[in-house]
Design a protein around this motif. Structure first.
Motif, PDB file in Angstrom:
ATOM      1  N   PRO A   1      -5.653  26.992  -3.626  1.00 11.88           N
ATOM      2  CA  PRO A   1      -6.716  26.858  -4.640  1.00 11.88           C
ATOM      3  C   PRO A   1      -6.966  25.442  -5.134  1.00 11.88           C
ATOM      4  O   PRO A   1      -8.035  25.162  -5.667  1.00 11.88           O
ATOM      5  CB  PRO A   1      -6.212  27.761  -5.779  1.00 11.88           C
ATOM      6  CG  PRO A   1      -5.375  28.789  -5.099  1.00 11.88           C
ATOM      7  CD  PRO A   1      -4.681  28.049  -3.985  1.00 11.88           C
ATOM      8  N   ASP A   2      -6.007  24.535  -4.961  1.00 13.71           N
ATOM      9  CA  ASP A   2      -6.170  23.162  -5.432  1.00 13.71           C
ATOM     10  C   ASP A   2      -7.055  22.325  -4.506  1.00 13.71           C
ATOM     11  O   ASP A   2      -7.545  21.277  -4.901  1.00 13.71           O
ATOM     12  CB  ASP A   2      -4.795  22.507  -5.568  1.00 13.71           C
ATOM     13  CG  ASP A   2      -4.853  21.175  -6.291  1.00 13.71           C
ATOM     14  OD1 ASP A   2      -5.505  21.104  -7.348  1.00 13.71           O
ATOM     15  OD2 ASP A   2      -4.249  20.206  -5.803  1.00 13.71           O
ATOM     16  N   TRP A   3      -7.266  22.777  -3.289  1.00 14.20           N
ATOM     17  CA  TRP A   3      -8.029  22.018  -2.307  1.00 14.20           C
ATOM     18  C   TRP A   3      -9.526  22.069  -2.584  1.00 14.20           C
ATOM     19  O   TRP A   3     -10.063  23.112  -2.983  1.00 14.20           O
ATOM     20  CB  TRP A   3      -7.761  22.570  -0.910  1.00 14.20           C
ATOM     21  CG  TRP A   3      -6.501  22.074  -0.296  1.00 14.20           C
ATOM     22  CD1 TRP A   3      -5.253  22.097  -0.846  1.00 14.20           C
ATOM     23  CD2 TRP A   3      -6.363  21.491   1.000  1.00 14.20           C
ATOM     24  NE1 TRP A   3      -4.342  21.567   0.033  1.00 14.20           N
ATOM     25  CE2 TRP A   3      -4.996  21.190   1.165  1.00 14.20           C
ATOM     26  CE3 TRP A   3      -7.251  21.206   2.022  1.00 14.20           C
ATOM     27  CZ2 TRP A   3      -4.501  20.605   2.327  1.00 14.20           C
ATOM     28  CZ3 TRP A   3      -6.756  20.625   3.173  1.00 14.20           C
ATOM     29  CH2 TRP A   3      -5.394  20.328   3.318  1.00 14.20           C
ATOM     30  N   GLY A   4     -10.212  20.969  -2.301  1.00 12.42           N
ATOM     31  CA  GLY A   4     -11.650  20.893  -2.543  1.00 12.42           C
ATOM     32  C   GLY A   4     -12.469  21.931  -1.803  1.00 12.42           C
ATOM     33  O   GLY A   4     -13.325  22.601  -2.415  1.00 12.42           O
ATOM     34  N   PRO A   5     -12.299  22.123  -0.470  1.00 11.71           N
ATOM     35  CA  PRO A   5     -13.092  23.133   0.234  1.00 11.71           C
ATOM     36  C   PRO A   5     -12.898  24.532  -0.346  1.00 11.71           C
ATOM     37  O   PRO A   5     -13.861  25.315  -0.442  1.00 11.71           O
ATOM     38  CB  PRO A   5     -12.583  23.040   1.675  1.00 11.71           C
ATOM     39  CG  PRO A   5     -12.108  21.637   1.814  1.00 11.71           C
ATOM     40  CD  PRO A   5     -11.495  21.309   0.473  1.00 11.71           C
TER      41      PRO A   5
ATOM     42  N   ALA B   1      -8.396   7.665  -5.837  1.00  7.17           N
ATOM     43  CA  ALA B   1      -8.177   8.751  -4.882  1.00  7.17           C
ATOM     44  C   ALA B   1      -9.491   9.140  -4.235  1.00  7.17           C
ATOM     45  O   ALA B   1     -10.557   9.068  -4.861  1.00  7.17           O
ATOM     46  CB  ALA B   1      -7.557   9.957  -5.578  1.00  7.17           C
ATOM     47  N   PHE B   2      -9.411   9.548  -2.978  1.00  6.08           N
ATOM     48  CA  PHE B   2     -10.553  10.120  -2.283  1.00  6.08           C
ATOM     49  C   PHE B   2     -10.380  11.630  -2.318  1.00  6.08           C
ATOM     50  O   PHE B   2      -9.390  12.165  -1.807  1.00  6.08           O
ATOM     51  CB  PHE B   2     -10.624   9.611  -0.847  1.00  6.08           C
ATOM     52  CG  PHE B   2     -10.850   8.127  -0.749  1.00  6.08           C
ATOM     53  CD1 PHE B   2     -11.943   7.542  -1.386  1.00  6.08           C
ATOM     54  CD2 PHE B   2      -9.966   7.318  -0.064  1.00  6.08           C
ATOM     55  CE1 PHE B   2     -12.149   6.162  -1.314  1.00  6.08           C
ATOM     56  CE2 PHE B   2     -10.166   5.946   0.022  1.00  6.08           C
ATOM     57  CZ  PHE B   2     -11.265   5.377  -0.611  1.00  6.08           C
ATOM     58  N   ALA B   3     -11.335  12.306  -2.937  1.00  7.13           N
ATOM     59  CA  ALA B   3     -11.176  13.736  -3.192  1.00  7.13           C
ATOM     60  C   ALA B   3     -12.523  14.435  -3.110  1.00  7.13           C
ATOM     61  O   ALA B   3     -13.556  13.820  -2.842  1.00  7.13           O
ATOM     62  CB  ALA B   3     -10.540  13.943  -4.571  1.00  7.13           C
ATOM     63  N   TYR B   4     -12.500  15.730  -3.353  1.00  2.00           N
ATOM     64  CA  TYR B   4     -13.712  16.538  -3.369  1.00  2.00           C
ATOM     65  C   TYR B   4     -14.091  16.849  -4.810  1.00  2.00           C
ATOM     66  O   TYR B   4     -13.243  16.976  -5.687  1.00  2.00           O
ATOM     67  CB  TYR B   4     -13.491  17.855  -2.619  1.00  2.00           C
ATOM     68  CG  TYR B   4     -13.036  17.696  -1.196  1.00  2.00           C
ATOM     69  CD1 TYR B   4     -13.555  16.703  -0.383  1.00  2.00           C
ATOM     70  CD2 TYR B   4     -12.072  18.548  -0.657  1.00  2.00           C
ATOM     71  CE1 TYR B   4     -13.145  16.559   0.928  1.00  2.00           C
ATOM     72  CE2 TYR B   4     -11.655  18.412   0.663  1.00  2.00           C
ATOM     73  CZ  TYR B   4     -12.191  17.415   1.452  1.00  2.00           C
ATOM     74  OH  TYR B   4     -11.777  17.275   2.750  1.00  2.00           O
TER      75      TYR B   4
ATOM     76  N   ILE C   1       0.840  -1.194   0.000  1.00  2.00           N
ATOM     77  CA  ILE C   1       0.000   0.000   0.000  1.00  2.00           C
ATOM     78  C   ILE C   1       0.874   1.242   0.000  1.00  2.00           C
ATOM     79  O   ILE C   1       1.791   1.375   0.819  1.00  2.00           O
ATOM     80  CB  ILE C   1      -0.929   0.028   1.232  1.00  2.00           C
ATOM     81  CG1 ILE C   1      -1.859  -1.189   1.230  1.00  2.00           C
ATOM     82  CG2 ILE C   1      -1.747   1.313   1.257  1.00  2.00           C
ATOM     83  CD1 ILE C   1      -2.674  -1.320   2.512  1.00  2.00           C
ATOM     84  N   ARG C   2       0.573   2.152  -0.908  1.00  2.73           N
ATOM     85  CA  ARG C   2       1.253   3.449  -0.931  1.00  2.73           C
ATOM     86  C   ARG C   2       0.185   4.541  -0.848  1.00  2.73           C
ATOM     87  O   ARG C   2      -0.818   4.488  -1.557  1.00  2.73           O
ATOM     88  CB  ARG C   2       2.073   3.621  -2.210  1.00  2.73           C
ATOM     89  CG  ARG C   2       3.221   2.623  -2.329  1.00  2.73           C
ATOM     90  CD  ARG C   2       3.971   2.782  -3.623  1.00  2.73           C
ATOM     91  NE  ARG C   2       5.029   1.785  -3.767  1.00  2.73           N
ATOM     92  CZ  ARG C   2       5.738   1.611  -4.868  1.00  2.73           C
ATOM     93  NH1 ARG C   2       5.508   2.377  -5.929  1.00  2.73           N
ATOM     94  NH2 ARG C   2       6.691   0.693  -4.916  1.00  2.73           N
ATOM     95  N   LEU C   3       0.427   5.521   0.012  1.00  2.00           N
ATOM     96  CA  LEU C   3      -0.560   6.586   0.252  1.00  2.00           C
ATOM     97  C   LEU C   3       0.079   7.935  -0.007  1.00  2.00           C
ATOM     98  O   LEU C   3       1.185   8.212   0.465  1.00  2.00           O
ATOM     99  CB  LEU C   3      -1.075   6.521   1.689  1.00  2.00           C
ATOM    100  CG  LEU C   3      -2.101   7.581   2.108  1.00  2.00           C
ATOM    101  CD1 LEU C   3      -3.397   7.430   1.321  1.00  2.00           C
ATOM    102  CD2 LEU C   3      -2.376   7.494   3.609  1.00  2.00           C
ATOM    103  N   ARG C   4      -0.638   8.788  -0.756  1.00  2.00           N
ATOM    104  CA  ARG C   4      -0.160  10.141  -1.047  1.00  2.00           C
ATOM    105  C   ARG C   4      -1.250  11.135  -0.718  1.00  2.00           C
ATOM    106  O   ARG C   4      -2.409  10.935  -1.075  1.00  2.00           O
ATOM    107  CB  ARG C   4       0.237  10.275  -2.513  1.00  2.00           C
ATOM    108  CG  ARG C   4       0.724  11.669  -2.866  1.00  2.00           C
ATOM    109  CD  ARG C   4       1.296  11.734  -4.275  1.00  2.00           C
ATOM    110  NE  ARG C   4       1.815  13.057  -4.571  1.00  2.00           N
ATOM    111  CZ  ARG C   4       1.136  14.008  -5.178  1.00  2.00           C
ATOM    112  NH1 ARG C   4      -0.102  13.772  -5.582  1.00  2.00           N
ATOM    113  NH2 ARG C   4       1.662  15.198  -5.405  1.00  2.00           N
ATOM    114  N   GLN C   5      -0.893  12.216  -0.026  1.00  7.21           N
ATOM    115  CA  GLN C   5      -1.855  13.250   0.324  1.00  7.21           C
ATOM    116  C   GLN C   5      -1.589  14.491  -0.527  1.00  7.21           C
ATOM    117  O   GLN C   5      -0.448  14.947  -0.633  1.00  7.21           O
ATOM    118  CB  GLN C   5      -1.725  13.594   1.812  1.00  7.21           C
ATOM    119  CG  GLN C   5      -2.893  14.371   2.382  1.00  7.21           C
ATOM    120  CD  GLN C   5      -2.745  14.550   3.878  1.00  7.21           C
ATOM    121  OE1 GLN C   5      -1.952  15.362   4.337  1.00  7.21           O
ATOM    122  NE2 GLN C   5      -3.490  13.775   4.645  1.00  7.21           N
ATOM    123  N   ALA C   6      -2.636  15.036  -1.149  1.00  4.55           N
ATOM    124  CA  ALA C   6      -2.487  16.204  -2.015  1.00  4.55           C
ATOM    125  C   ALA C   6      -3.846  16.867  -2.188  1.00  4.55           C
ATOM    126  O   ALA C   6      -4.862  16.399  -1.661  1.00  4.55           O
ATOM    127  CB  ALA C   6      -1.899  15.803  -3.372  1.00  4.55           C
TER     128      ALA C   6
END
Length: 304
Positions: A198-202, A144-147, A122-127
C-alpha cells in the motif's frame, strides 16, 4: 545539549546496540554510554530501554529522535552552504527513490552529479513513496523521486517530472486480452489482482482510481518489486493495474488502456524540503534534471 550527544543518540537509535554504534562512531563504548547518560540527565527522562541483546527507544526517545535528526540535518546543511559559498560542494547527498521511477534516469543523473561534484558522498535509499515523503519531511533525505496522487496534498514541496495514465496488464490468454477493448474500472470487478504494498505509488494510484469508481477489490498477491509482479501476471495468477511505461518491461503481456478513472493519474515528482532547508547538494542535483539525457523518455524506466 551538545551536538555530539545528539549524534551519539541517533547512532544508538539506528543500530539498536551500543557496541555497534560505538564502532561506527569510532568512540569507546564507555564514552558513548556516558554521552547518552548526560543527555538523559539533561532531559530528565530515560531515552532507551536496555537489554542484554539490544536497546529500544522509550516514548521520550522516539520524540527526541525526530527532532535530533532534523537538527543534525540542519547543521549539515549549514556546513554545506558555507562550503558552497566558498566554491566547493562537499558533504553528503542522501537521495530516496521508488523502484522503476519514470521521468528521470536516476543512475545516469547520479553519475553526472558525481562527475561534477566528486567531493560529495552519495547515499541512495529505495522505499515506497509514503515512507520517502516522511523522510524528506523529517530531514533524513535531501530529496526523493516518488509518485504523487491526488490524495497526497500533505506531501513536501514537489517538482513535477512526468505524468501518465494507468494501464491494465494481463496474460494474453486472459478474457480481457481477448476482448481487445479499452477497459473501464467496471470491467475489472471480480478480478484477481497482483499489486504492490500500500505504500507504493502505483498501488496508491490504483486504489484511488478504483475507489472513486465504486469498485471494491482484494489484492490477493502483494509484492515489493516490479519483476515479481510481472512474473505473477505472466503465469496467469492475476492482472495488474500499473503506470503505462511498465508495459515495455514485459512485451509478452497484453497491455490494455484504462479509461474512466477521472483525475487519477500516475505522476512522478521530486520531493524536496522547504526552500530554506534544501541543501546545496540537493539544489545542484535538481539543476541537473533538465540536462539532456538525464530525463528518461516515457517508454524507459529504471531497472529495479
Amino acid at each position: 545539549m551538545e551536538l555530539r550527544h545528539l549524534q551519539h543518540f541517533v547512532a544508538v537509535a539506528e543500530d539498536q546496540h551500543f557496541t555497534r554504534a560505538a564502532e561506527r562512531l569510532l568512540v569507546s563504548q564507555s564514552g558513548l554510554s556516558a554521552s547518552i547518560r548526560a543527555l538523559e540527565r539533561e532531559l530528565r527522562a530515560p531515552l532507551f530501554v536496555r537489554t542484554t541483546r539490544r536497546v529500544t527507544l522509550t516514548e521520550a526517545g522516539r520524540a527526541l529522535l525526530v527532532e535530533a535528526e532534523r537538527i543534525l540535518a540542519q547543521v549539515r546543511s549549514a556546513h554545506e552552504a558555507v562550503a558552497a559559498v566558498q566554491g566547493v560542494l562537499r558533504g553528503t547527498l542522501t537521495l530516496g527513490t521508488e523502484q522503476c521511477i519514470a521521468g528521470v534516469h536516476v543512475a545516469r543523473l547520479l553519475a553526472a552529479f558525481r562527475g561534477r561534484h566528486p567531493d560529495v558522498e552519495i547515499r541512495l535509499r529505495q522505499a515506497g513513496s509514503g515512507a520517502l515523503a516522511e523522510e524528506v519531511t523529517a530531514g533524513r533525505l535531501d530529496l526523493a523521486f516518488a509518485y504523487r496522487t491526488q490524495a497526497d496534498s500533505d506531501q513536501p514541496r514537489s517538482l513535477s517530472l512526468t505524468s501518465e495514465p494507468m494501464t491494465v496488464l494481463c496474460h494474453p490468454s486472459h478474457r480481457l486480452a481477448a476482448s481487445g477493448a479499452v477497459l473501464t474500472p467496471q470491467d475489472l470487478a471480480g478480478e484477481v489482482f497482483v499489486d504492490f504494498h500500500p505504500d507504493w505509488g502505483p498501488r496508491r494510484t490504483t486504489d484511488a482510481a478504483l475507489t472513486a469508481a465504486g469498485i471494491r477489490r482484494t489484492v490477493a498477491l502483494e509484492v515489493n518489486d516490479v519483476h515479481t509482479l510481472l512474473d505473477l501476471v505472466d503465469e496467469s495468477l492475476g492482472i495488474a493495474v500499473v503506470p503505462r511505461h511498465f508495459r515495455h518491461k514485459r512485451p509478452s503481456l497484453t497491455a490494455l488502456s484504462l479509461k474512466g478513472t477521472g483525475e487519477a493519474a500516475y505522476e512522478t515528482v521530486a520531493l524536496l524540503p522547504p526552500e530554506r532547508a534544501t541543501s546545496p547538494a540537493a539544489r545542484a542535483l535538481v539543476a541537473l534534471l533538465g540536462t539532456e539525457g538525464l530525463a528518461a523518455p516515457p517508454e524507459w524506466s529504471e531497472a529495479s
